[in-house]
Write an enzyme that holds these catalytic residues in place. Sequence first.
Site, PDB file in Angstrom:
ATOM      1  CG  HIS A  26     -25.936  -2.560   7.484  1.00 36.56           C
ATOM      2  ND1 HIS A  26     -26.389  -2.088   6.282  1.00 36.56           N
ATOM      3  CD2 HIS A  26     -24.615  -2.813   7.309  1.00 36.56           C
ATOM      4  CE1 HIS A  26     -25.383  -2.068   5.407  1.00 36.56           C
ATOM      5  NE2 HIS A  26     -24.297  -2.496   6.013  1.00 36.56           N
ATOM      6  CE1 TYR A 297     -21.171  -9.063   8.797  1.00 33.51           C
ATOM      7  CE2 TYR A 297     -23.262  -9.812   7.952  1.00 33.51           C
ATOM      8  CZ  TYR A 297     -22.133  -9.030   7.826  1.00 33.51           C
ATOM      9  OH  TYR A 297     -21.989  -8.210   6.726  1.00 33.51           O
TER      10      TYR A 297
HETATM   11  C1  HEM Z   1     -14.951  -7.547   7.187  1.00 38.38           C
HETATM   12  C2  HEM Z   1     -15.986  -7.002   6.570  1.00 38.38           C
HETATM   13  C3  HEM Z   1     -17.301  -6.794   7.267  1.00 38.38           C
HETATM   14  C4  HEM Z   1     -17.596  -6.817   8.596  1.00 38.38           C
HETATM   15  C5  HEM Z   1     -16.658  -7.081   9.764  1.00 38.38           C
HETATM   16  C6  HEM Z   1     -19.026  -6.581   8.722  1.00 38.38           C
HETATM   17  C7  HEM Z   1     -19.709  -6.532   9.921  1.00 38.38           C
HETATM   18  C8  HEM Z   1     -21.073  -6.480  10.076  1.00 38.38           C
HETATM   19  C9  HEM Z   1     -21.788  -6.690  11.317  1.00 38.38           C
HETATM   20  C10 HEM Z   1     -21.122  -6.946  12.665  1.00 38.38           C
HETATM   21  C11 HEM Z   1     -23.109  -6.609  11.056  1.00 38.38           C
HETATM   22  C12 HEM Z   1     -24.268  -6.788  12.043  1.00 38.38           C
HETATM   23  C13 HEM Z   1     -24.690  -8.260  12.029  1.00 38.38           C
HETATM   24  C14 HEM Z   1     -25.891  -8.569  12.880  1.00 38.38           C
HETATM   25  O1  HEM Z   1     -25.933  -8.166  14.061  1.00 38.38           O
HETATM   26  O2  HEM Z   1     -26.809  -9.257  12.360  1.00 38.38           O
HETATM   27  C15 HEM Z   1     -23.251  -6.355   9.644  1.00 38.38           C
HETATM   28  C16 HEM Z   1     -24.439  -6.214   8.981  1.00 38.38           C
HETATM   29  C17 HEM Z   1     -24.534  -6.048   7.627  1.00 38.38           C
HETATM   30  N1  HEM Z   1     -23.498  -6.061   6.705  1.00 38.38           N
HETATM   31 FE1  HEM Z   1     -21.555  -6.241   7.086  1.00 38.38          FE
HETATM   32  N2  HEM Z   1     -19.583  -6.400   7.482  1.00 38.38           N
HETATM   33  C18 HEM Z   1     -18.554  -6.538   6.565  1.00 38.38           C
HETATM   34  C19 HEM Z   1     -18.661  -6.459   5.201  1.00 38.38           C
HETATM   35  C20 HEM Z   1     -19.831  -6.320   4.532  1.00 38.38           C
HETATM   36  C21 HEM Z   1     -19.980  -6.368   3.099  1.00 38.38           C
HETATM   37  C22 HEM Z   1     -18.836  -6.653   2.105  1.00 38.38           C
HETATM   38  C23 HEM Z   1     -21.313  -6.193   2.841  1.00 38.38           C
HETATM   39  C24 HEM Z   1     -22.035  -6.212   1.527  1.00 38.38           C
HETATM   40  C25 HEM Z   1     -21.665  -6.903   0.481  1.00 38.38           C
HETATM   41  C26 HEM Z   1     -22.001  -6.025   4.116  1.00 38.38           C
HETATM   42  C27 HEM Z   1     -23.351  -5.804   4.267  1.00 38.38           C
HETATM   43  C28 HEM Z   1     -24.036  -5.847   5.466  1.00 38.38           C
HETATM   44  C29 HEM Z   1     -25.472  -5.690   5.577  1.00 38.38           C
HETATM   45  C30 HEM Z   1     -26.455  -5.398   4.433  1.00 38.38           C
HETATM   46  C31 HEM Z   1     -25.780  -5.847   6.930  1.00 38.38           C
HETATM   47  C32 HEM Z   1     -27.162  -5.775   7.564  1.00 38.38           C
HETATM   48  C33 HEM Z   1     -27.830  -7.125   7.487  1.00 38.38           C
HETATM   49  C34 HEM Z   1     -29.211  -7.057   8.119  1.00 38.38           C
HETATM   50  O3  HEM Z   1     -30.031  -6.257   7.638  1.00 38.38           O
HETATM   51  O4  HEM Z   1     -29.445  -7.798   9.091  1.00 38.38           O
HETATM   52  N3  HEM Z   1     -21.083  -6.117   5.118  1.00 38.38           N
HETATM   53  N4  HEM Z   1     -21.987  -6.269   9.064  1.00 38.38           N
END
Ligand code: HEM
Length: 308
Positions: A26, A297
């Site tokens: 994202h 995260y």
């Molecule tokens: C093992 C599963 C997952 C991993 C390893 C993962 C990993 C990540 C990472 C590393 C980030 C960046 C975090 C940051 O720098 O602030 C991120 C952002 C995000 N993830 Fe995931 N994610 C996973 C599952 C999910 C799921 C299930 C959802 C939704 C239900 C999701 C929705 C999001 C969203 C919307 C963002 C952006 C948040 C923002 O706008 O700051 N992710 N994810």
Amino acid sequence: MSGFYEDIVDAMNALHGAHPGFRAAHAKGTVVCGSFTPTPQAAGLSAAPHFQEEVPVTARLSNGSGDPEARDGDRRDGRGLAVKFELPDDGATDIVSVTLPVFFVKDAQSFLDFLHAREPDPETGEPDMEKLGAFLGEHPETAAAVQLILPALSPPTSFATARYNALHAFAFTNAEGETRYGRYSFIPEAGEELLPEEEIDSADRDYLEAEIRERLAAGPVAFRLEVQIAGEGDVLEDPTVAWPEERDVIPLGRLEITDVVENAETPESPLIFDPTNVTDGIECSDDPLLEARSKAYSVSIERRTAAA
Ligand code: HEM
């Protein structure tokens, strides 16, 4: 030192490129603000402060890709809506949601293995169908989830015309001490609308961002927050499995987005959305992905803030 969650972020970087200063997933997003007004039913479900009274919110609309230059019209990407509810006591609580109806995997090791399976063949640059096929053979839950997810990756006309689901179950406890489990969704008041197939290829790279700015300049954008309540036997720890459609849905409130927030974050003061950041009256379920996400995260946050 490298550990399991560093490996996950490295594998995300291997798929989307490493982009210093940006989120590992994202990476491209627009920060907005507004308010959340709970329904009268919300207090009956949970004693959480934002289910008792109106609160300000900061939110981020994003593409799923870890590439900050990704095309908004990518046919293989989900879109995200992360919301921070600013609570009356100065604390905050988050809901992090995506346009997928279920998630690809049910635990962090499968997530890491799936990332590796999606690495393209180094010789052709094309998906390695053998590796992918082997992964799907070992993970029937992912093979089933992919069938539901693929149609949901089609780009919407607007960030305001997509439905976003938080996918994991959370436990909600009201003032009487009654607990129920549920899954959140944000339903767009503007209705769900996909970009017509013939417009996808010619859509501007940044059309979603441009459109939401234009739309907000003309007036607010709103979503209904709902929660689907778990029924007898529904699996609480596995977001690859959808619950039956006939389950009760409780309307929790109205999210109204009014403005774009420019320069919303700096390395010194990053905006952090974490699905495990709950509050009184809400608890995480035992879904192992919740804890894993929080840890991955943190790695991404540490790296993106150190990069400046
Ligand atoms: C093992 C599963 C997952 C991993 C390893 C993962 C990993 C990540 C990472 C590393 C980030 C960046 C975090 C940051 O720098 O602030 C991120 C952002 C995000 N993830 Fe995931 N994610 C996973 C599952 C999910 C799921 C299930 C959802 C939704 C239900 C999701 C929705 C999001 C969203 C919307 C963002 C952006 C948040 C923002 O706008 O700051 N992710 N994810």
